[in-house]
Design an enzyme around this catalytic site. Structure first.
Site, PDB file in Angstrom:
ATOM      1  N   ARG A  45       1.444   7.775  10.127  1.00 14.77           N
ATOM      2  CA  ARG A  45       1.212   9.212   9.934  1.00 14.77           C
ATOM      3  C   ARG A  45       0.019   9.693  10.733  1.00 14.77           C
ATOM      4  NH1 ARG A  45       3.713  11.499   4.873  1.00 14.77           N
ATOM      5  NH2 ARG A  45       4.605   9.719   3.838  1.00 14.77           N
TER       6      ARG A  45
ATOM      7  N   HIS B 296      11.510   5.087  15.103  1.00 11.96           N
ATOM      8  CA  HIS B 296      11.551   5.398  13.675  1.00 11.96           C
ATOM      9  C   HIS B 296      12.357   6.687  13.469  1.00 11.96           C
ATOM     10  CE1 HIS B 296       9.890   5.977   9.604  1.00 11.96           C
ATOM     11  NE2 HIS B 296       9.632   4.681   9.665  1.00 11.96           N
TER      12      HIS B 296
ATOM     13  N   ASP C   4       0.798  -1.228   0.000  1.00 11.87           N
ATOM     14  CA  ASP C   4       0.000   0.000   0.000  1.00 11.87           C
ATOM     15  C   ASP C   4       0.831   1.278   0.000  1.00 11.87           C
ATOM     16  OD1 ASP C   4       1.112   0.044   2.504  1.00 11.87           O
ATOM     17  OD2 ASP C   4      -0.739  -0.346   3.591  1.00 11.87           O
TER      18      ASP C   4
ATOM     19  N   HIS D 117       4.933   4.521  14.024  1.00  8.83           N
ATOM     20  CA  HIS D 117       5.373   5.385  12.938  1.00  8.83           C
ATOM     21  C   HIS D 117       4.226   5.895  12.085  1.00  8.83           C
ATOM     22  CE1 HIS D 117       4.721   2.677   9.435  1.00  8.83           C
ATOM     23  NE2 HIS D 117       4.643   1.811  10.402  1.00  8.83           N
TER      24      HIS D 117
ATOM     25  N   GLU E 126       0.137  -9.012  -1.522  1.00 12.97           N
ATOM     26  CA  GLU E 126      -0.589  -8.521  -0.335  1.00 12.97           C
ATOM     27  C   GLU E 126      -1.767  -7.637  -0.765  1.00 12.97           C
ATOM     28  OE1 GLU E 126       0.548  -5.586   2.792  1.00 12.97           O
ATOM     29  OE2 GLU E 126       1.181  -7.323   3.920  1.00 12.97           O
TER      30      GLU E 126
ATOM     31  N   GLU F 179      -2.485   5.063   2.976  1.00 13.72           N
ATOM     32  CA  GLU F 179      -2.272   3.707   2.452  1.00 13.72           C
ATOM     33  C   GLU F 179      -3.565   2.997   2.038  1.00 13.72           C
ATOM     34  OE1 GLU F 179      -0.807   4.921   5.170  1.00 13.72           O
ATOM     35  OE2 GLU F 179       1.356   4.731   4.844  1.00 13.72           O
TER      36      GLU F 179
HETATM   37  N1  UDP Z   1      11.124  -3.826  11.826  1.00  9.21           N
HETATM   38  C1  UDP Z   1      12.507  -3.898  11.778  1.00  9.21           C
HETATM   39  N2  UDP Z   1      13.235  -3.134  12.673  1.00  9.21           N
HETATM   40  C2  UDP Z   1      12.639  -2.312  13.577  1.00  9.21           C
HETATM   41  C3  UDP Z   1      11.225  -2.237  13.603  1.00  9.21           C
HETATM   42  C4  UDP Z   1      10.493  -3.009  12.709  1.00  9.21           C
HETATM   43  O1  UDP Z   1      13.088  -4.627  10.971  1.00  9.21           O
HETATM   44  O2  UDP Z   1      13.354  -1.653  14.338  1.00  9.21           O
HETATM   45  C5  UDP Z   1      10.355  -4.612  10.833  1.00  9.21           C
HETATM   46  C6  UDP Z   1       9.229  -5.450  11.394  1.00  9.21           C
HETATM   47  O3  UDP Z   1       9.660  -6.721  11.773  1.00  9.21           O
HETATM   48  C7  UDP Z   1       8.230  -5.506  10.231  1.00  9.21           C
HETATM   49  C8  UDP Z   1       8.479  -4.217   9.501  1.00  9.21           C
HETATM   50  O4  UDP Z   1       9.735  -3.701   9.951  1.00  9.21           O
HETATM   51  O5  UDP Z   1       8.507  -6.578   9.356  1.00  9.21           O
HETATM   52  C9  UDP Z   1       7.380  -3.238   9.784  1.00  9.21           C
HETATM   53  O6  UDP Z   1       7.711  -2.009   9.302  1.00  9.21           O
HETATM   54  P1  UDP Z   1       6.895  -0.708   9.654  1.00  9.21           P
HETATM   55  O7  UDP Z   1       6.260  -0.856  11.008  1.00  9.21           O
HETATM   56  O8  UDP Z   1       7.829   0.425   9.434  1.00  9.21           O
HETATM   57  O9  UDP Z   1       5.800  -0.622   8.504  1.00  9.21           O
HETATM   58  P2  UDP Z   1       4.334  -1.218   8.295  1.00  9.21           P
HETATM   59  O10 UDP Z   1       4.407  -2.687   8.475  1.00  9.21           O
HETATM   60  O11 UDP Z   1       3.408  -0.546   9.276  1.00  9.21           O
HETATM   61  O12 UDP Z   1       4.001  -0.827   6.890  1.00  9.21           O
END
Ligand code: UDP
Length: 394
Positions: free
Chosen positions: A216, A246, A98, A214, A120, A134
């Protein structure tokens, strides 16, 4: 005849985590030529994952800029991606999830009548403002993709209910592939988790709460509220909080002033994936607004409290492994305390269970694409470029 060329496009850490198993599975298919274009919407976090997965992109657009406004990023992305597509002329584009990168790549591909596969696909919160932007990015991709790789039955049902064109295939979520492969690697080579190991052992005997945020829509007051709840929870002696923060400066400004002085709260830089997986494996519970972490937590049997009002990943709620707590400090404190103090409540949420996938999603995706590649190589195929559905002979 040239091999069937698939160009994958992604730009953020979560996309790279969820797409590296797909890159590897496609690279193992002899009939497919794999090309990768990264936009580097999240430069440093993306590179960590590419290094880990041993993936070298063919194109690196490096669109990261200090002013990451959505309109400027959109404009920069569509011009740059269009040039890559014109130069490469792939048979198919593959995008994930997304992000703005995925949405804009889909649009640039549509302008050129290049078919798009969406990994996905079909997640819906039902609220166009959550997650923002998203939810709409994901819906726009569904309108023009012709292969929808839905991670779950619910995602496939959502696409079907919307009457989307194209083929819907339930594959499981590739995040489970990435997670299980990384945990296996960590067991073979514990040094991969050496950055987080001393932080975990420094809190020996305490129940570890992992926090990430993180989104928004939580920037500002939502994150300030969550930080005040964490401050209250951290007043307990039996608890430690490990919080990879983040890099977004707005995220940092909301959190650090409230938590930086607490001895049992470790505010740390984002972890590379193996270290984060080691932390998930070691923790007691997780408080997060992340999408990917919601999907990973149940695979390790870790209760996850979701700091959102709604989620496009209801499977965790239905399985009883996740709960929505929003950013109301009183509710966050109440739910965390319940899990820490009530063993029955904890056990009920901590069942290891994986409603999001079984670790074989990337193989299923690669099998579908390999089938497509070999159909194209058959003598009955009419030309080099795949024929868009609307133009296909009856
Ligand atoms: N993650 C990571 N290091 C961190 C925090 C999260 O590798 O310090 C990984 C986590 O395991 C997951 C992904 O980052 O697979 C999630 O990313 P994020 O929360 O930024 O994005 P979202 O999933 O909400 O799009």
């Amino acid at each position: 005849m040239s091999r069937y060329k698939i160009l994958l496009v992604f730009g953020t850490r979560p996309e790279a985590i969820k797409m590296f198993p797909v890159v590897h599975a496609l690279q193992a298919e002899p009939g497919i030529e794999v090309k990768l274009c990264v936009t580097a919407q999240h430069r440093a976090l993306l590179d960590q994952v590419l290094d880990l997965a041993d993936i070298v992109p063919d194109f690196d657009l490096d669109v990261m800029a200090p002013d990451q406004s959505l309109d400027k990023l959109t404009a920069r992305l569509i011009l740059a991606l269009g040039e890559v597509f014109d130069a490469e002329r792939p048979h198919r584009i593959l995008v994930h999830g997304d992000t703005l990168t995925a949405m804009v790549a889909t649009l640039a591909a549509y302008y050129r009548r290049i078919p798009v596969g969406h990994v996905e696909a079909g997640l819906r919160s039902g609220d166009i403002l959550q997650p923002w932007p998203e939810e709409v990015n994901r819906r726009l991709i569904s309108c023009s993709a012709d292969l929808h790789f839905a991670p779950t039955q619910a995602a496939a049902d959502a696409l079907q209910a919307e009457g989307q064109d194209g083929r819907i295939i339930i594959t499981g979520n590739t995040v489970v592939d990435a997670l299980l492969a990384t945990r296996a690697k960590l067991r073979e080579r514990p040094a991969l988790g050496e950055a987080i190991a001393p932080v975990i052992s420094g809190f020996e005997g305490k129940q570890i709460i992992v926090v990430t945020s993180h989104r928004r829509e939580n920037l500002g007051q939502g994150m300030v509220n969550a930080a005040s709840a964490i401050r209250e929870i951290a007043a307990r002696e039996d608890v430690a909080v490990i919080y990879p923060i983040h890099p977004n400066p707005h995220v940092r400004a909301s959190i650090m002033p409230q938590l930086a002085d607490l001895a049992n709260v470790a505010l740390i830089e984002p972890l590379d994936y193996p270290n984060f997986v080691a932390l998930l494996d070691a923790c007691t519970l997780i408080l997060t607004d992340s999408g990917g972490v919601q999907e990973e937590a149940p695979a390790f049997g870790k209760p996850v409290l979701v700091m959102r009002e709604t989620t496009e990943r209801p499977e965790g709620l239905a399985a009883g492994t996740a709960r929505l707590v929003g950013t109301d400090p009183a509710l966050i404190v109440k739910e965390v305390t319940r899990l820490l103090d009530d063993p029955l409540a904890y056990t009920a949420m901590a069942r290891a269970h994986s409603p999001f996938g079984d670790g074989r999603a990337a193989d299923r995706i690669a099998a579908i694409l390999a089938e497509e590649a070999s159909a194209r190589a058959s003598p009955h195929h009419l030309g080099e470029q795949p024929v868009p559905k609307a133009l296909r002979l009856a």
